[in-house]
Design a protein around this motif. Structure first.
Motif, PDB file in Angstrom:
ATOM      1  N   GLU A   1     -91.230 -16.599  41.649  1.00 29.22           N
ATOM      2  CA  GLU A   1     -91.597 -16.151  42.867  1.00 29.22           C
ATOM      3  C   GLU A   1     -91.817 -14.648  43.043  1.00 29.22           C
ATOM      4  OE1 GLU A   1     -88.734 -17.655  42.308  1.00 29.22           O
ATOM      5  OE2 GLU A   1     -89.109 -19.840  43.012  1.00 29.22           O
ATOM      6  N   GLU A   2     -91.208 -13.821  42.475  1.00 32.80           N
ATOM      7  CA  GLU A   2     -91.651 -12.545  42.248  1.00 32.80           C
ATOM      8  C   GLU A   2     -92.835 -12.298  41.540  1.00 32.80           C
ATOM      9  OE1 GLU A   2     -87.288 -10.484  42.617  1.00 32.80           O
ATOM     10  OE2 GLU A   2     -88.106 -10.832  40.652  1.00 32.80           O
ATOM     11  N   GLN A   3     -93.096 -12.822  40.528  1.00 34.30           N
ATOM     12  CA  GLN A   3     -94.393 -12.957  39.691  1.00 34.30           C
ATOM     13  C   GLN A   3     -95.538 -13.496  40.644  1.00 34.30           C
ATOM     14  OE1 GLN A   3     -92.520 -14.319  35.726  1.00 34.30           O
ATOM     15  NE2 GLN A   3     -94.690 -13.531  35.233  1.00 34.30           N
ATOM     16  N   VAL A   4     -95.226 -14.383  41.204  1.00 33.06           N
ATOM     17  CA  VAL A   4     -96.469 -14.960  42.057  1.00 33.06           C
ATOM     18  C   VAL A   4     -96.739 -13.941  43.125  1.00 33.06           C
ATOM     19  CG1 VAL A   4     -97.040 -16.773  43.629  1.00 33.06           C
ATOM     20  CG2 VAL A   4     -95.803 -17.141  41.496  1.00 33.06           C
ATOM     21  N   GLU A   5     -95.795 -13.549  43.933  1.00 35.26           N
ATOM     22  CA  GLU A   5     -96.014 -12.443  44.755  1.00 35.26           C
ATOM     23  C   GLU A   5     -96.730 -11.273  44.307  1.00 35.26           C
ATOM     24  OE1 GLU A   5     -95.978 -12.979  48.166  1.00 35.26           O
ATOM     25  OE2 GLU A   5     -95.096 -15.144  47.868  1.00 35.26           O
ATOM     26  N   SER A   6     -96.236 -10.652  43.089  1.00 35.60           N
ATOM     27  CA  SER A   6     -96.972  -9.763  42.867  1.00 35.60           C
ATOM     28  C   SER A   6     -98.493  -9.843  42.361  1.00 35.60           C
ATOM     29  CB  SER A   6     -96.147  -9.350  41.383  1.00 35.60           C
ATOM     30  OG  SER A   6     -96.836  -7.983  40.854  1.00 35.60           O
ATOM     31  N   ALA A   7     -98.861 -10.982  41.734  1.00 37.58           N
ATOM     32  CA  ALA A   7    -100.417 -11.313  41.463  1.00 37.58           C
ATOM     33  C   ALA A   7    -100.907 -11.539  42.769  1.00 37.58           C
ATOM     34  CB  ALA A   7    -100.316 -12.508  40.759  1.00 37.58           C
ATOM     35  N   ARG A   8    -100.405 -12.097  43.860  1.00 40.27           N
ATOM     36  CA  ARG A   8    -101.063 -12.383  45.176  1.00 40.27           C
ATOM     37  C   ARG A   8    -101.235 -10.832  45.671  1.00 40.27           C
ATOM     38  NH1 ARG A   8     -98.219 -16.127  46.778  1.00 40.27           N
ATOM     39  NH2 ARG A   8     -99.405 -17.736  46.076  1.00 40.27           N
ATOM     40  N   ALA A   9    -100.234 -10.084  45.850  1.00 42.22           N
ATOM     41  CA  ALA A   9    -100.621  -8.832  46.284  1.00 42.22           C
ATOM     42  C   ALA A   9    -101.356  -7.773  45.705  1.00 42.22           C
ATOM     43  CB  ALA A   9     -99.270  -8.169  46.464  1.00 42.22           C
ATOM     44  N   ALA A  10    -101.495  -7.976  44.070  1.00 42.14           N
ATOM     45  CA  ALA A  10    -102.500  -7.389  43.691  1.00 42.14           C
ATOM     46  C   ALA A  10    -104.107  -7.591  43.758  1.00 42.14           C
ATOM     47  CB  ALA A  10    -102.235  -7.577  42.019  1.00 42.14           C
ATOM     48  N   TRP A  11    -104.153  -8.914  43.988  1.00 42.71           N
ATOM     49  CA  TRP A  11    -105.502  -9.446  44.263  1.00 42.71           C
ATOM     50  C   TRP A  11    -105.776  -9.951  45.844  1.00 42.71           C
ATOM     51  CZ3 TRP A  11    -108.843  -8.554  40.411  1.00 42.71           C
ATOM     52  CH2 TRP A  11    -108.462  -8.272  39.310  1.00 42.71           C
ATOM     53  N   SER A  12    -104.999  -9.337  46.544  1.00 36.37           N
ATOM     54  CA  SER A  12    -105.558  -9.691  48.119  1.00 36.37           C
ATOM     55  C   SER A  12    -106.631  -9.205  48.196  1.00 36.37           C
ATOM     56  CB  SER A  12    -104.420  -9.039  48.839  1.00 36.37           C
ATOM     57  OG  SER A  12    -104.109  -7.808  48.734  1.00 36.37           O
ATOM     58  N   SER A  13    -107.491  -9.991  49.193  1.00 32.51           N
ATOM     59  CA  SER A  13    -108.871  -9.707  49.609  1.00 32.51           C
ATOM     60  C   SER A  13    -109.042  -8.406  50.293  1.00 32.51           C
ATOM     61  CB  SER A  13    -109.631 -10.783  50.181  1.00 32.51           C
ATOM     62  OG  SER A  13    -108.800 -10.763  51.576  1.00 32.51           O
TER      63      SER A  13
END
Length: 531
Positions: free
Chosen positions: A133-145
């Motif tokens: 879950e932490e990895q997914v949230e980190s990737a989502r925060a890095a590539w947020s529009s």
């Protein structure tokens, strides 16, 4: 595997101790000896002396000579300080704020801390465990529009390689100034991750040799150990031969700390005028020099004749624009500042973004699975950059997770166990499903690579690498016992044989009757022996 991708850390990859870098400043040997000659009293000196003895005459002569040496050294130091003041006064106005002139010149050797130089800041994987879950949230925060971001910006989450064709230029290979652009702005970790991933996407879209440029990029940023003292000396000589050090002599420049060599190169390059525009420096050019000279990738290697020539060619091709030469020197010193974890994560994200339609999962989840696949593939190829690039480009991102790249003769990197602080956390991480437990065997875990039905055996371990002594012992044991298997990789535990009791057996001990209660004592002793 999932726990090994995370933020950069200062801990050793084995996780046993924290690296503490201590930079020591050693004074010149001559000045130290002169101080000892002046300040240390003579043992033969008494309170009342009528005349100097022959021994005292020689001691006084040495003291006078040491005084003369000290005066000469003080004059040299004053001249060097004047030279430093001239450098500060003549420093150009457009020079960056972090350009620092040479030190006081009291050192004869560069201040190189081998532990810090070979393992720079942010160059190892972190020990902290990241959950899925932490990895997914980190990737989502890095590539947020971001609505305000442009598709042509290298660090934009909405980056488009086609729209950013102007960044690439006219050449067919990856320009080094693009890597310098990525390394220049490292204000935040997500921004640096996006910039490096977008650089790889730009490479995959515009390069005429995708495999060569990607391999060169990984060669520059990942898995190198540099012979710092050797490279330091040759870098100073190459800078002096390419641009000239007018205000600082070469000997003083060699005494600079490694972190200030890039500043000296930038100032010297800014002073030099360029009469005509030559071909821009590429990542492939830098990777070729690193490949030809072992001192740039192996800390125990020696210098070759081509090292000075190769460094000088790279410096001449570089420019001062966007501090390209500054980042070139830092890359050659293995001080680019990017962690192995960041490089692997950026590579995984670039592979997903290059073909986003190949996965039916959410973009952040696909990036997380790609991170695990890239890390596992790197371990299976033994951290060999060439095989890793070949495997990543040959397989699609979706098929990468189900492909094994284990090969006989290449050590599979060991996995690091996950450590927990308490029992409840450990049980929670195990989950509710079945658990496979193994007995803790006392020995050393090793990999046995077998070829040709046991006639060719190689043994690898985490501590010894290739273990030739053990291979000679295990070869005869495995020969003829593989049930028709020709090639295989075995994970074994090398254990010591059990200890044998060399004393006499209990039945051989004779009992001596010395009293009426001796029979009961013999029965109790026999019962203890049976137990």
């Amino acid at each position: 595997n999932r726990g090994r991708i995370g933020k950069p850390s200062r801990r050793h990859p084995c996780g046993e101790a924290t690296l503490v870098s201590v930079s020591t400043r050693m004074p010149a040997l001559a000045s130290k000896r002169s101080e000892v000659a002046l300040l240390t009293p003579s043992r033969s000196r008494s309170d009342v002396q009528t005349g100097p003895s022959p021994e005292n005459k020689t001691k006084r002569a040495r003291t006078v000579s040491s005084n003369t040496q000290q005066q000469q050294q003080q004059q040299q130091r004053q001249q060097q300080q004047l030279q430093l003041q001239i450098v500060k006064q003549k420093q150009p106005a457009d020079a960056p704020a972090d350009v620092v002139p040479a030190g006081s010149g009291e050192q004869e050797e560069p201040q190189v801390d081998e532990a810090e130089a070979e393992v720079p800041n942010e160059c190892e994987l972190e020990d902290a465990v990241w959950s899925l879950e932490e990895q997914v949230e980190s990737a989502r925060a890095a590539w947020s529009s971001d609505v305000t971001a442009s598709m042509a910006d290298i660090d934009s989450p909405s980056f488009d390689p086609i729209a950013a064709a102007a960044l690439w230029g006219k050449g067919s290979r990856l320009p080094f100034h693009l890597l310098a652009l990525v390394l220049e702005d490292r204000s935040s970790e997500p921004r640096t991750l996006r910039a490096l991933a977008n650089l790889i996407r730009l490479l995959l879209h515009h390069s005429s040799d995708r495999q060569g440029d990607l391999l060169g990029l990984l060669c520059l940023l990942n898995g190198r150990q540099v012979a710092q003292r050797l490279v330091h000396r040759h870098l100073v000589e190459a800078i002096s031969a390419s641009f000239g050090l007018r205000d600082i002599d070469t000997q003083t420049a060699k005494a600079l700390p490694p972190a200030e060599i890039a500043n000296a190169a930038l100032v010297a390059r800014q002073r030099q005028r360029t009469l005509f525009q030559q071909r821009r420096l590429t990542v492939a050019d830098v990777a070729a020099v690193i490949h030809e000279n072992a001192a740039l990738r192996d800390s125990s290697a020696k210098a070759t004749c081509s090292l000075a020539e190769g460094l000088q060619k790279l410096l001449v091709k570089s420019v001062a624009t966007d501090r390209e030469i500054w980042h070139l020197v830092r890359v050659l010193q293995n001080m680019a500042g990017l962690s192995t974890a960041s490089v692997l994560r950026a590579l995984a994200h670039a592979l997903v973004l290059a073909d986003p339609q190949s996965s039916t999962m959410d973009l952040a989840e696909a990036m997380t699975h790609a991170e695990d696949s890239v890390l596992r593939s790197r371990g299976e190829v033994g951290a060999h950059n060439g095989r890793l690039v070949e495997a990543l480009l040959a397989c699609k991102q979706q098929a990468l997770s189900g492909t094994s790249f284990v090969r006989c003769g290449t050590q599979v990197l060991p996995m690091k166990s996950e450590l927990t602080t308490n029992l409840s956390e450990a049980l929670e991480r195990l989950g509710t499903g079945p658990v496979l437990a193994e007995w803790l065997l006392e020995g050393e875990r090793a990999q046995v690579h077998v070829r040709r039905a046991g006639t060719d055996v190689q043994v690898f371990s985490a501590d010894h690498g290739e273990w030739c002594e053990r291979a000679d012992e295990l070869g005869p044991i495995l020969l003829g016992r593989l049930d028709g298997v020709a090639d295989c990789v075995l994970e074994v535990m090398l254990m010591k044989p059990p200890k044998v009791n060399k004393g006499p057996p209990p039945a051989a001990t004779a009992a001596v009757s010395t009293g009426p209660g001796n029979a009961e004592q013999q029965q109790q002793q026999q019962q203890r022996q049976k137990r």
